[in-house]
Design an enzyme around this catalytic site. Structure first.
Site, PDB file in Angstrom:
ATOM      1  N   LYS A  91     -10.608  -5.763  -3.964  1.00 54.48           N
ATOM      2  CA  LYS A  91     -11.718  -4.813  -4.167  1.00 54.48           C
ATOM      3  C   LYS A  91     -11.248  -3.551  -4.870  1.00 54.48           C
ATOM      4  O   LYS A  91     -12.005  -2.902  -5.580  1.00 54.48           O
ATOM      5  CB  LYS A  91     -12.304  -4.380  -2.818  1.00 54.48           C
ATOM      6  CG  LYS A  91     -13.134  -5.402  -2.106  1.00 54.48           C
ATOM      7  CD  LYS A  91     -13.812  -4.732  -0.902  1.00 54.48           C
ATOM      8  CE  LYS A  91     -13.529  -5.422   0.405  1.00 54.48           C
ATOM      9  NZ  LYS A  91     -12.557  -4.852   1.295  1.00 54.48           N
TER      10      LYS A  91
ATOM     11  N   LYS B 132       0.825  -1.216   0.000  1.00 50.37           N
ATOM     12  CA  LYS B 132       0.000   0.000   0.000  1.00 50.37           C
ATOM     13  C   LYS B 132       0.850   1.253   0.000  1.00 50.37           C
ATOM     14  O   LYS B 132       0.509   2.240  -0.636  1.00 50.37           O
ATOM     15  CB  LYS B 132      -0.961   0.002   1.192  1.00 50.37           C
ATOM     16  CG  LYS B 132      -2.097  -0.970   1.021  1.00 50.37           C
ATOM     17  CD  LYS B 132      -3.215  -0.686   2.004  1.00 50.37           C
ATOM     18  CE  LYS B 132      -4.418  -1.576   1.719  1.00 50.37           C
ATOM     19  NZ  LYS B 132      -5.440  -1.462   2.757  1.00 50.37           N
TER      20      LYS B 132
ATOM     21  N   LYS C 211      -3.796 -11.673  -6.009  1.00 52.89           N
ATOM     22  CA  LYS C 211      -5.091 -11.993  -5.392  1.00 52.89           C
ATOM     23  C   LYS C 211      -6.178 -11.039  -5.884  1.00 52.89           C
ATOM     24  O   LYS C 211      -5.882  -9.895  -6.264  1.00 52.89           O
ATOM     25  CB  LYS C 211      -4.978 -11.967  -3.865  1.00 52.89           C
ATOM     26  CG  LYS C 211      -4.843 -10.599  -3.298  1.00 52.89           C
ATOM     27  CD  LYS C 211      -5.137 -10.526  -1.820  1.00 52.89           C
ATOM     28  CE  LYS C 211      -5.058  -9.056  -1.494  1.00 52.89           C
ATOM     29  NZ  LYS C 211      -5.517  -8.507  -0.351  1.00 52.89           N
TER      30      LYS C 211
HETATM   31  P1  TYM Z   1     -10.594  -6.935   3.812  1.00 52.02           P
HETATM   32  O1  TYM Z   1     -11.712  -5.960   3.976  1.00 52.02           O
HETATM   33  O2  TYM Z   1      -9.573  -6.635   2.783  1.00 52.02           O
HETATM   34  O3  TYM Z   1     -11.168  -8.355   3.456  1.00 52.02           O
HETATM   35  C1  TYM Z   1     -12.190  -8.978   4.216  1.00 52.02           C
HETATM   36  C2  TYM Z   1     -11.951 -10.483   4.294  1.00 52.02           C
HETATM   37  O4  TYM Z   1     -11.902 -11.044   2.976  1.00 52.02           O
HETATM   38  C3  TYM Z   1     -10.710 -11.802   2.814  1.00 52.02           C
HETATM   39  N1  TYM Z   1     -10.255 -11.680   1.416  1.00 52.02           N
HETATM   40  C4  TYM Z   1     -10.016 -12.724   0.612  1.00 52.02           C
HETATM   41  N2  TYM Z   1     -10.134 -14.060   0.798  1.00 52.02           N
HETATM   42  C5  TYM Z   1      -9.827 -14.869  -0.242  1.00 52.02           C
HETATM   43  N3  TYM Z   1      -9.405 -14.408  -1.454  1.00 52.02           N
HETATM   44  C6  TYM Z   1      -9.268 -13.077  -1.686  1.00 52.02           C
HETATM   45  N4  TYM Z   1      -8.870 -12.645  -2.888  1.00 52.02           N
HETATM   46  C7  TYM Z   1      -9.581 -12.172  -0.630  1.00 52.02           C
HETATM   47  N5  TYM Z   1      -9.565 -10.821  -0.517  1.00 52.02           N
HETATM   48  C8  TYM Z   1      -9.972 -10.544   0.740  1.00 52.02           C
HETATM   49  C9  TYM Z   1      -9.702 -11.159   3.777  1.00 52.02           C
HETATM   50  O5  TYM Z   1      -8.670 -12.041   4.103  1.00 52.02           O
HETATM   51  C10 TYM Z   1     -10.595 -10.817   4.955  1.00 52.02           C
HETATM   52  O6  TYM Z   1     -10.757 -11.928   5.807  1.00 52.02           O
HETATM   53  N6  TYM Z   1      -7.474  -6.030   7.617  1.00 52.02           N
HETATM   54  C11 TYM Z   1      -8.729  -6.672   7.252  1.00 52.02           C
HETATM   55  C12 TYM Z   1      -9.909  -6.174   8.037  1.00 52.02           C
HETATM   56  C13 TYM Z   1      -9.807  -6.270   9.518  1.00 52.02           C
HETATM   57  C14 TYM Z   1      -9.920  -7.453  10.301  1.00 52.02           C
HETATM   58  C15 TYM Z   1      -9.849  -7.000  11.661  1.00 52.02           C
HETATM   59  C16 TYM Z   1     -10.067  -8.803  10.001  1.00 52.02           C
HETATM   60  C17 TYM Z   1      -9.665  -5.217  10.374  1.00 52.02           C
HETATM   61  N7  TYM Z   1      -9.705  -5.667  11.664  1.00 52.02           N
HETATM   62  C18 TYM Z   1      -9.936  -7.932  12.696  1.00 52.02           C
HETATM   63  C19 TYM Z   1     -10.129  -9.717  11.046  1.00 52.02           C
HETATM   64  C20 TYM Z   1     -10.071  -9.282  12.385  1.00 52.02           C
HETATM   65  C21 TYM Z   1      -9.000  -6.397   5.782  1.00 52.02           C
HETATM   66  O7  TYM Z   1      -8.537  -5.427   5.223  1.00 52.02           O
HETATM   67  O8  TYM Z   1      -9.899  -7.224   5.218  1.00 52.02           O
END
Ligand code: TYM
Length: 327
Positions: A196, A111, A193
């Site tokens: 979004k 990032k 990967k």
């Molecule tokens: P975020 O918003 O990017 O994604 C949400 C969840 O989706 C999963 N994910 C994927 N899984 C499989 N293949 C993909 N291409 C893919 N893209 C996203 C992510 O692994 C995630 O589980 N930092 C985290 C948000 C967060 C969080 C937390 C998660 C903040 N605090 C506490 C768990 C516990 C994030 O940016 O997820």
């Protein structure tokens, strides 16, 4: 058994990677465990967001989660910024987290490279806020996709460090990463990967129209050759499509390989589009019925925040006392 997980309210819509990596597990787990799901709007602002649309986007993502099966009567669904203890605990954790460990985080490096002119301090301390999101609620398990594994390891390290310094307070929560589907790849660059923040044709949104799904699958990148075989190194494009087919049709990869044996890539693409359209249609209908119910959606998040806050306050009382802050 307590579960905590989080998701950002960013991007046009949640995609099949978010679903298979995280949300699908959440929906299943809310039946048997004490689940807290947090929409992490404070994490979202580490990347510039339009203040006019951020709140709206948070409500829209709430509608999406409900449409996908998250049930506010069976779990605690809330917005991170409604529970101020997250930022308070994050500050305390920042005083015991070495900068070097933060600089090693892959997501930070990616990032910071992407937004060189806004490589803000929040991007660096992002995983500390995430550790606070998690440890505040003392969960046993954190269901996430593979890309969050490193952040979970840091969370565990922060728990250990806090306990060593101030006395046993936090257990180390385990990351729960699905064996298959923990890393869904981009349709246009299957070595990356699905994300979004990438262009629309790289991802299948969970709320795409049937026409959009067909078109995106049709133009998805494939590999040389004709065989439909799962090999992430030799056939990354076909493997990703085959994996999506297997997960959405409820078959194993090897059953899917047998089924498609001797058939061409076009057949796999057509059948994948068919199964996606069929599975995702009810989500789209449900989102449509919820999307304009702003008052209800806000009420869901406020009700969740009230439940979350009562747990968070207990942890903070303990933490403040241990750290030596005035009570
Ligand atoms: P975020 O918003 O990017 O994604 C949400 C969840 O989706 C999963 N994910 C994927 N899984 C499989 N293949 C993909 N291409 C893919 N893209 C996203 C992510 O692994 C995630 O589980 N930092 C985290 C948000 C967060 C969080 C937390 C998660 C903040 N605090 C506490 C768990 C516990 C994030 O940016 O997820």
């Amino acid at each position: 058994m307590r579960i905590l997980s989080g998701i950002q309210p960013t991007g046009p819509s949640y995609h099949v990677g978010n679903y298979l990596g995280a949300i699908k597990q959440w929906v299943e787990m809310q039946e048997t465990a004490d689940c807290l799901f947090c929409i992490v709007d404070l994490h979202a602002i580490t990347v510039p967001q339009d203040p006019k649309t951020l709140a709206k986007s948070t409500l829209e993502k709430t509608a999406e989660l409900l449409a996908l099966g998250i049930d506010p009567d069976r779990c605690t669904l809330f917005a991170q910024s409604y529970v101020k203890e997250h930022t308070e605990l994050s500050w305390i954790f920042s005083t015991i987290t070495p900068v070097g460990e933060l600089e090693r985080m892959t997501q930070y490096k990616d990032k910071a490279k992407k937004q060189r002119e806004n490589a803000n301090a929040g991007l660096l301390t992002y995983p500390i806020l995430m550790a606070a999101d998690i440890l505040l609620y003392k969960p046993d398990v954190v269901p996430v996709g593979e890309d969050q594994k490193q952040h979970l390891e840091l969370t565990r390290a922060i728990a250990r460090k806090f306990n060593a310094r101030f006395g046993k307070t936090f257990a180390e929560p385990a990351a729960l990463i699905p064996k298959t589907g923990g890393r869904i790849m981009s349709l246009q660059d299957p070595k990356k990967k699905m994300s979004k923040s990438d262009p629309a044709d790289t991802q299948i949104s969970l709320f795409d129209s049937p026409e959009a799904i067909r078109k995106k699958i049709k133009i998805a990148v494939t590999d040389t050759g004709k065989d439909i075989k799962y090999s992430q190194t030799k056939k990354p494009g076909i493997s990703n499509l085959l994996l999506l087919y297997s997960l959405f049709s409820g078959t194993t990869i090897s059953e899917a390989e047998t089924y498609f044996k001797g058939k061409g890539y076009a057949v796999l693409k057509k059948e994948l589009a068919d199964v996606l359209i069929e599975t995702l249609e009810p989500f789209r209908v449900k989102k449509h019925s919820l999307i304009s119910r702003d008052v209800y959606l806000r009420e869901v998040l406020l009700r969740g925040a009230k439940k979350a806050r009562s747990l968070a306050e207990q942890t903070m009382e303990e933490v403040r006392a241990k750290v030596g802050l005035l009570s």
